[in-house]
Scaffold this active site. Sequence first.
Site: not given
Ligand code: APR
Length: 314
Positions: A12, A35, A84, A120, A177
């Site tokens: 992401g 991902d 969320r 993270v 955090h």
């Molecule tokens: N396995 C692999 N990837 C997954 C899974 C899983 N089971 N579930 C969700 N994902 C992927 C999503 O498809 C998405 O591409 O995790 C990614 C999360 O990316 P974003 O939604 O863009 O979130 P982002 O802003 O990158 O934050 C990710 O890091 O800082 C923390 O709070 C934040 O918990 C969050 C994480």
Amino acid sequence: MVGRKVAIIGAGAVGASAAFSLALTGTCHEILLYDIVPEVAIGKAIDIAQSTNYSPRGTVVKAAVKPEDLTDCDVVVITAGVPRRKEMTRADLLNINAGIVKEVTGYIKEYSPDAVILCVSNPLDVMTYVVHQVTGWDRNRIIGMGGALDSSRMAYQIYKKTGFGAAQTRAMVIGDHGENMIPYPEITNVGGVPLSQIVSKEDMDDIVSKTKDGGAEIVKYLKTSAFYAPGRAISTMVESILSDEEKVIPSCAMLDGEYGYTDVTVGVPCVIGANGIEKVIELEFDEETKAKFAKSVEAIRANIAILRDGGFFN
Ligand code: APR
């Protein structure tokens, strides 16, 4: 450095920014992006790979399309999670992200059993605890990235006040955090000069409150959370591990008696090197900081208890 392999689970916004930052700096030989939506990992891996023609080193960037592709990594970064949504309670989010972190940690355990894990996903301190529980590994090999980002946000606020010393500020933010984070101006310096000698008490308080608000400020403008600064904070920690730099970086660590606590993961200054957390530095707190730190630990433990009471660790 040649041959060093870093996987990023969750391609992401944060995961991709971390990968881009690693590719820009030429920190490792190979980056794998994984991902749950393979197209996201594949597309971003191609895009970042095409940027490396202008990087200092020809970092190899690939997608891992199945968990079995995550083999023999030196460092694995976990950024997988869901944001969320309105209808979710904090406990819902906690349970969903804990489930995701548990699942992907299982892959790391199986396919990269010698890795250092950098967690993270949020809520960071609790997710780092989950990684410890799922792996059962030595505590040094699991690190949470929170303080590195919060400290860079504090440094930014200091620069905005002083107008000098950008990139020379050594800021310290410990605790959780989240809303009880503890920016620590008393031990922060700009180019070696104690912060207290260059800003007023009033300014210092303002720096502390704006640092705590750092994440929310970005959400206010972007309607989504930050990714560039988190990405850079991740890459600086990965650099410290792969180059065995032994840098002091506030990180979420499992305490084992330090600061009077055990069995809790919380942000403290750590020495980060080839083995992950090489050392937890124990600061001497005054009474006020002791109380703040206790509050942070309490908040993290309350969330761990939600998972435990729901049978998550059984
Ligand atoms: N396995 C692999 N990837 C997954 C899974 C899983 N089971 N579930 C969700 N994902 C992927 C999503 O498809 C998405 O591409 O995790 C990614 C999360 O990316 P974003 O939604 O863009 O979130 P982002 O802003 O990158 O934050 C990710 O890091 O800082 C923390 O709070 C934040 O918990 C969050 C994480």
